[in-house]
Design a protein around this motif. Structure first.
Motif, short mmCIF file in Angstrom:
data_model
loop_
_atom_site.label_atom_id
_atom_site.label_comp_id
_atom_site.label_asym_id
_atom_site.label_seq_id
_atom_site.Cartn_x
_atom_site.Cartn_y
_atom_site.Cartn_z
N ASP A 181 0.83 -1.21 0.00
CA ASP A 181 0.00 0.00 0.00
C ASP A 181 0.86 1.26 0.00
O ASP A 181 0.46 2.29 -0.54
CB ASP A 181 -0.92 0.01 1.23
CG ASP A 181 -1.90 -1.14 1.25
OD1 ASP A 181 -2.36 -1.53 0.17
OD2 ASP A 181 -2.21 -1.65 2.34
N GLY A 182 2.02 1.18 0.62
CA GLY A 182 2.92 2.32 0.70
C GLY A 182 3.93 2.10 1.80
O GLY A 182 3.55 1.83 2.95
N PRO A 197 6.61 4.13 -4.49
CA PRO A 197 5.72 4.95 -5.33
C PRO A 197 4.32 5.12 -4.74
O PRO A 197 3.73 6.20 -4.83
CB PRO A 197 5.70 4.18 -6.65
CG PRO A 197 7.01 3.46 -6.69
CD PRO A 197 7.29 3.08 -5.27
N ASN A 198 3.76 4.05 -4.14
CA ASN A 198 2.42 4.16 -3.57
C ASN A 198 2.40 5.09 -2.36
O ASN A 198 1.43 5.81 -2.13
CB ASN A 198 1.89 2.77 -3.16
CG ASN A 198 1.46 1.96 -4.37
OD1 ASN A 198 1.28 2.50 -5.45
ND2 ASN A 198 1.29 0.67 -4.17
N ARG A 262 0.82 3.77 9.90
CA ARG A 262 1.34 3.01 11.04
C ARG A 262 2.86 3.00 10.99
O ARG A 262 3.46 2.73 9.94
CB ARG A 262 0.82 1.58 11.02
CG ARG A 262 1.29 0.79 12.25
CD ARG A 262 0.58 -0.53 12.37
NE ARG A 262 1.04 -1.20 13.59
CZ ARG A 262 1.57 -2.40 13.62
NH1 ARG A 262 1.71 -3.08 12.51
NH2 ARG A 262 1.95 -2.95 14.76
N ALA A 263 3.47 3.26 12.13
CA ALA A 263 4.93 3.33 12.22
C ALA A 263 5.43 2.27 13.20
O ALA A 263 4.80 2.01 14.23
CB ALA A 263 5.37 4.72 12.69
N LEU A 264 6.58 1.66 12.87
CA LEU A 264 7.20 0.63 13.70
C LEU A 264 8.66 0.99 13.92
O LEU A 264 9.39 1.22 12.95
CB LEU A 264 7.12 -0.74 13.02
CG LEU A 264 5.73 -1.32 12.75
CD1 LEU A 264 5.85 -2.53 11.83
CD2 LEU A 264 5.05 -1.70 14.04
N VAL A 277 7.50 2.86 8.15
CA VAL A 277 6.15 3.42 8.13
C VAL A 277 5.40 2.85 6.94
O VAL A 277 5.92 2.87 5.81
CB VAL A 277 6.18 4.96 8.04
CG1 VAL A 277 4.77 5.53 8.05
CG2 VAL A 277 7.00 5.55 9.18
N VAL A 278 4.23 2.30 7.20
CA VAL A 278 3.38 1.83 6.11
C VAL A 278 2.15 2.73 6.05
O VAL A 278 1.57 3.09 7.09
CB VAL A 278 2.97 0.35 6.29
CG1 VAL A 278 4.09 -0.56 5.89
CG2 VAL A 278 2.55 0.06 7.72
N VAL A 279 1.79 3.13 4.86
CA VAL A 279 0.66 4.05 4.67
C VAL A 279 -0.27 3.49 3.60
O VAL A 279 0.16 2.75 2.70
CB VAL A 279 1.14 5.46 4.26
CG1 VAL A 279 2.00 6.07 5.35
CG2 VAL A 279 1.91 5.42 2.95
#
Length: 500
Positions: A181-182, A197-198, A262-264, A277-279
């Motif tokens: 997703d990003g 890119p996402n 969400r950040a880890l 970080v996934v977005v």
């Protein structure tokens, strides 16, 4: 298909804390599989710990990547293998270290085909997580692939260290964005060193007109979010993650777009190397989800109204008990008040829940003062809880709460001589397979020649009926080791496979 809880209950005797940790691992591992471009499998030993070196291992969960071809066309759950068939898994379980297949190392940026990572909790290896890569479809080593694999290595090392996953709500991890997703990688200062890119598209939709790489992500996100309170919260969330203060994933809105973030923190081997970080751009999903909010609210409102109606019934029964002159009728009405109140508490908890699950510890802690109030004895009886009952589905929580209520009330009413104070203790121990509860009182003990099966007490009859019809559990009443009586309750948690 058996669930993870079912398989752990059938094949292991892991304590409840270990089961909860493995559930958290499974809640996180789609991210790990995607970052690794590999199938991720969870293995546990089928033998006791003392015989582990000579035992076998079984796969209890399997996750396929969404970013690469699977290495296993057939599902591997339930597969039992020996050391000769999967040597690195058993070695990782016994030796407590990351083990790769024979002669398999990283070459030219490519991961090994097969790798086993011990899963630790409080310093003890409780399972093994394996990564199996399908190398028949070799990927070009672009910056995205390298960033993914580098982050996956950090997460695997943290799993081996026992520092990941952290204890956070299941709804938080289950609804998190995926790597595809990003994906954003931050250095220790919070500066973006890579953005997929996402991820860049999601930030462009929020109003970013430049590149992400080289930007301070917390400051950038704060500048894009229009709401001042939400912007401060988003920036603080990213900075807290970098400071190893994990929080819940959050939604941020900017210029009509909604992004889930969400950040880890990444601390392989205890060394802080930054954060991942996934977005995900959930603008369209959010619009559809709004239609479901009214449904969830309706369900919670139903539970709230049922609770209110039950409380009204309890109040009417209590009023009737005060007006009656018959002692036997008054006692029967008082017991009915207690039973109705215990059911009302479950519905009250469900009226504040979104997943139809009940934290039994919370319900019991609220129920204990009520049991003391309606004890119907002339001396104070102290009631306390030890251990954790855990979370149960709504359909099992109601009969279990009623069973516990009846057993505690039975101890209060029958264990103590007039004028003698006492204590009733609820001790709970939860494993992968069972919830074991002991309701102990320090009273006068069981009557001579007491037979549970022949007892005509209504409370015990209710308990036996609920255990047999609703919970599939068992009950025993025995003299306590230090005096008094132990009511020993055992309730199965996982679905047991029938044996012939």
């Amino acid at each position: 298909m058996s669930t993870l809880s079912d398989l752990l209950a059938e094949h292991t005797d892991l304590p409840g804390a270990a089961v909860d940790h493995l559930q958290r691992v499974v809640g996180e591992w789609q991210l790990l599989a995607d970052l690794s471009f590999a199938d991720v499998l969870l293995w546990v030993g089928t033998e006791s710990e003392k015989n582990r070196s000579e035992g076998t291992v079984i796969c209890v969960a399997h996750c396929r990547p969404t970013t690469a071809s699977t290495a296993f066309p057939e599902d591997a759950v339930g597969t039992v293998v020996s050391e000769s068939e999967h040597p690195q898994v058993l070695r990782a379980l016994v030796e407590g270290r990351v083990v790769r297949g024979e002669d398999e190392t990283w070459r030219e940026g490519m991961p090994p085909r097969r790798e086993a990572v011990p899963v630790r909790l409080d310093g003890r290896v409780i399972a093994v997580l394996s990564r199996d890569t399908n190398l028949s479809h070799q990927r070009a080593q672009s910056p995205l692939e390298l960033a993914y694999l580098d982050c996956a290595e950090d997460l695997c090392q943290m799993i081996s260290d026992g520092t990941f996953p952290i204890r956070e709500s299941r709804s938080d991890t289950n609804s998190s964005p995926r790597a595809g997703d990003g994906f954003i990688r931050l250095d220790t200062e919070g500066t973006v060193v890579y953005a997929s890119p996402n991820a860049l598209s999601a930030y462009h939709r929020m109003g970013l007109s430049s590149d992400l790489v080289g930007q301070d992500l917390a400051a950038l996100t704060r500048s894009l979010v229009t709401d001042p309170f939400e912007s401060q919260e988003a920036a603080g969330y990213i900075r807290d993650t970098l400071a190893d203060k994990p929080g819940r994933r959050m939604e941020i809105e900017a210029r009509g777009a909604t992004v889930l973030l969400r950040a880890l923190v990444l601390k392989p081997g205890g060394r802080h190397v930054g954060a991942a970080v996934v977005v995900r751009d959930v603008t369209e999903v959010k619009r559809r989800d709004r239609a479901l909010l009214s449904k969830d609210a309706t369900i919670r409102e139903i539970h709230h109204r049922v609770k209110n109606n039950l409380q009204t019934v309890a109040a009417l029964l209590r009023l009737q008990a005060r007006r009656t002159g018959n002692d036997e009728a008054r006692q029967a009405l008082t017991e009915s008040v207690r039973r109705v109140t215990s059911i009302a508490l479950v519905h009250d908890t469900l009226s504040m829940s979104v997943d139809e699950e009940v934290d039994l510890d919370e319900v019991i802690d609220r129920l204990v003062p009520m049991l003391s109030d309606v004890a119907g004895v002339g001396v104070p009886v102290a009631i306390r809880r030890e251990g954790s009952f855990g979370v149960f589905s709504a359909e099992r929580a109601t009969p279990l709460v009623m069973v516990l209520t009846e057993l505690v009330q039975n101890a209060i009413e029958h264990a103590f001589d007039p004028g003698v104070t006492g204590t009733v203790t609820l001790s709970a121990e939860r494993s992968a397979r069972w919830l074991d509860v002991i309701i102990h009182d320090n009273g006068r003990g069981l009557p001579e020649n007491f037979d549970l099966e022949k007892s005509d007490r209504l409370g015990l009859q209710i308990v036996r009926t609920l255990l047999g019809a609703e919970l599939g559990g068992s009950l025993g009443l025995h003299p306590g080791s230090g005096g008094g009586t132990d009511a020993v309750l055992r309730v199965p948690l996982g679905r047991r496979t029938a044996r012939y």
